[in-house]
Design a protein around this motif. Structure first.
Motif, PDB file in Angstrom:
ATOM      1  N   THR A 195       0.830  -1.202   0.000  1.00 30.63           N
ATOM      2  CA  THR A 195       0.000   0.000   0.000  1.00 30.63           C
ATOM      3  C   THR A 195       0.864   1.252   0.000  1.00 30.63           C
ATOM      4  O   THR A 195       0.612   2.199  -0.751  1.00 30.63           O
ATOM      5  N   ALA A 196       1.907   1.238   0.842  1.00 31.48           N
ATOM      6  CA  ALA A 196       2.744   2.429   1.016  1.00 31.48           C
ATOM      7  C   ALA A 196       3.470   2.822  -0.271  1.00 31.48           C
ATOM      8  O   ALA A 196       3.579   4.007  -0.586  1.00 31.48           O
ATOM      9  N   VAL A 197       3.976   1.827  -1.031  1.00 26.73           N
ATOM     10  CA  VAL A 197       4.730   2.173  -2.251  1.00 26.73           C
ATOM     11  C   VAL A 197       3.816   2.643  -3.375  1.00 26.73           C
ATOM     12  O   VAL A 197       4.288   3.197  -4.368  1.00 26.73           O
ATOM     13  N   LYS A 198       2.539   2.440  -3.219  1.00 24.28           N
ATOM     14  CA  LYS A 198       1.590   2.960  -4.204  1.00 24.28           C
ATOM     15  C   LYS A 198       1.097   4.350  -3.821  1.00 24.28           C
ATOM     16  O   LYS A 198       0.608   5.106  -4.662  1.00 24.28           O
ATOM     17  N   ARG A 199       1.258   4.682  -2.528  1.00 24.85           N
ATOM     18  CA  ARG A 199       0.634   5.904  -2.034  1.00 24.85           C
ATOM     19  C   ARG A 199       1.634   6.941  -1.506  1.00 24.85           C
ATOM     20  O   ARG A 199       1.528   8.132  -1.848  1.00 24.85           O
ATOM     21  N   ASP A 200       2.601   6.499  -0.678  1.00 22.72           N
ATOM     22  CA  ASP A 200       3.407   7.457   0.080  1.00 22.72           C
ATOM     23  C   ASP A 200       4.906   7.422  -0.188  1.00 22.72           C
ATOM     24  O   ASP A 200       5.591   8.429   0.003  1.00 22.72           O
ATOM     25  N   ILE A 201       5.454   6.295  -0.578  1.00 17.00           N
ATOM     26  CA  ILE A 201       6.906   6.120  -0.595  1.00 17.00           C
ATOM     27  C   ILE A 201       7.379   5.460  -1.883  1.00 17.00           C
ATOM     28  O   ILE A 201       6.569   4.972  -2.682  1.00 17.00           O
ATOM     29  N   ASP A 202       8.714   5.443  -2.026  1.00 17.09           N
ATOM     30  CA  ASP A 202       9.309   4.773  -3.185  1.00 17.09           C
ATOM     31  C   ASP A 202       9.980   3.460  -2.824  1.00 17.09           C
ATOM     32  O   ASP A 202      10.019   2.539  -3.646  1.00 17.09           O
ATOM     33  N   PHE A 203      10.541   3.382  -1.612  1.00 18.36           N
ATOM     34  CA  PHE A 203      11.211   2.139  -1.223  1.00 18.36           C
ATOM     35  C   PHE A 203      11.174   1.954   0.289  1.00 18.36           C
ATOM     36  O   PHE A 203      10.934   2.905   1.039  1.00 18.36           O
TER      37      PHE A 203
END
Length: 348
Positions: A195-203
Motif C-alpha cells: 500500500t505504502a509504495v503505491k501511495r506514500d513512498i518509493d522504497f
C-alpha cells in the motif's frame, strides 16, 4: 498485525531497542529467574519427573522465521528434551525486554538489538542464529527504477525512524558516491509495504523471505537491493534465539535442552519444508497459507546455508557489525563481541 508487515520486523525491533534499552538495563539488574525455572531440572519428562515449563517469546507475529520452534513443539522435540514449551507473542514490552528481565526464558531477537543491549549492560545472549545470512534489503516496485543505491537520491524512503536506517542507507549510497541528504525519509508506522509504495513512498526495508515472496505471489515485480551485496559488515544474524545470562549460569541444562530441540526443529524444516509449512499453518490458521508455503520453500535452504551446522555463529560476524555500528556512531563504545553470543549449547 497483518502478517505481510512482518517483513519489516528486524529494523522495527532495532528502533524499539533504542527506546527500551535503558529500561532493559534496569531489568538486567534483576537476576531472579522466573518461577517456571524453579522446578526440577530434568532432561526427560516421566511419571516422576515432570516436564520443565518454559516460554519462548516471538519477536513479531508468527512467520516462517519461527517455523523450527513450532515444529519442535508440535512434533514433540521439546518434550523429548524434557521441556514443555509455550510459544508466546511479545506484546508491548518486546521479546528482548521479556528475556532480559526473566519474564520469559527464551526469545527471538536480532544481532543488532542484542548489540545495543549489551553495550548498555543488558545480560541478553544469542544462543543460535536462525538464519545464517542477512536476507533483508531495500525493496521498491520495478517501475520506480531503483536498481542501485545511488538511485535513492530524490526518492522517499518509508521507515520507522531509527538512526540505524539512515546509517545503513548512507553506507550503501557512499559506495556509489551518492548523497543520503537527498533522500526524503518518512515514518510510515504500520502501513503495509504494498500500500505504502503505491501511495506514500518509493522504497522500504524488507525481508525477502516474507514480503519479497509475497510480491512474487501477487505478481508485483520489485527491485531488491540486499544489504549483503554492498557490505560484508551488514551480513549479520537476523533473527537469532536468545536467553539471559542468569539462565546460562543457573540453568545451563535447560538452555542446552531448548537449543537441541530447536535445532532439531529447524533441521526438520530444512529437510521437509512442505511438511514444516503445514505445521505452522495448522498452529497459526490466520496466516496466509499460500504465503507460508512459498516462504518456507524459499527460506528453508537459508536457515543453515554454508554453516557447518544450523545455528552456528561466528565471532567475526559479531565484530564486523558492531564495528560498523561504532563507526557510524550508533554505539557509544565498542562491543565485547565474544560475550554477546555462544555456540556452547548447540548440538554437535
Amino acid at each position: 498485525m497483518n502478517p505481510r508487515k512482518a517483513g519489516k520486523m528486524s529494523w522495527r525491533l532495532t528502533a524499539a531497542m533504542l527506546v527500551f534499552v535503558m529500561a532493559l538495563a534496569g531489568c538486567g539488574a534483576n537476576n531472579n529467574a522466573p518461577a517456571a525455572t524453579e522446578q526440577p531440572q530434568e532432561q526427560e519428562g516421566t511419571a516422576d519427573k515432570p516436564l520443565e515449563k518454559v516460554q519462548v517469546v516471538l519477536d513479531w507475529t508468527p512467520n516462517t522465521n519461527h517455523t523450527g520452534l513450532y515444529v519442535a513443539r508440535d512434533k514433540g522435540f521439546f518434550k523429548e528434551q524434557g521441556l514443555d514449551v509455550e510459544i508466546v507473542q511479545p506484546g508491548q514490552t518486546g521479546a528482548d525486554q521479556m528475556v532480559a528481565s526473566g519474564s520469559a526464558q527464551f526469545g527471538v531477537s536480532y544481532q543488532e538489538s542484542i548489540t545495543l543491549a549489551r553495550i548498555s549492560g543488558v545480560p541478553i545472549v544469542s544462543i543460535a542464529a536462525v538464519i545464517q545470512h542477512n536476507t533483508s534489503g531495500f525493496a521498491s516496485p520495478l517501475a520506480k527504477g531503483i536498481d542501485s543505491p545511488e538511485k535513492f537520491e530524490g526518492k522517499t524512503y518509508g521507515g520507522w525512524g531509527a538512526p540505524v536506517e539512515e546509517a545503513v542507507i548512507q553506507s550503501l549510497m557512499q559506495e556509489k558516491g551518492a548523497d543520503v541528504g537527498k533522500v526524503n525519509m518518512i515514518s510510515i508506522g504500520d502501513s503495509d509495504f504494498f500500500t505504502a509504495v503505491k501511495r506514500d513512498i518509493d522504497f522500504a526495508w524488507i525481508y525477502y523471505a516474507w514480503t519479497g515472496v509475497e510480491a512474487e505471489l501477487r505478481g508485483e515485480k520489485i527491485n531488491m537491493l540486499y544489504l549483503t551485496d554492498y557490505s560484508d559488515k551488514l551480513d549479520y544474524y537476523t533473527p537469532v534465539l536468545a536467553t539471559n545470562e542468569t539462565m546460562i549460569k543457573d540453568k545451563p541444562e535447560i538452555v542446552k535442552a531448548f537449543t537441541a530441540a530447536a535445532a532439531k526443529g529447524y533441521q526438520y524444516a530444512i529437510d521437509n519444508p512442505d511438511d514444516a509449512a503445514e505445521v505452522l499453518i495448522k498452529a497459526e490458521p490466520d496466516l496466509n497459507a499460500e504465503l507460508v508455503r512459498a516462504s518456507q520453500k524459499w527460506l528453508s535452504p537459508k536457515y543453515k546455508d554454508d554453516a557447518p551446522r544450523w545455528g552456528e555463529q561466528k565471532l567475526s560476524v559479531w565484530e564486523n557489525y558492531a564495528g560498523w555500528m561504532f563507526e557510524h556512531k550508533l554505539l557509544e563504545k565498542e562491543l565485547e563481541a565474544d560475550k554477546a553470543f555462544t555456540n556452547a549449547f548447540l548440538p554437535e
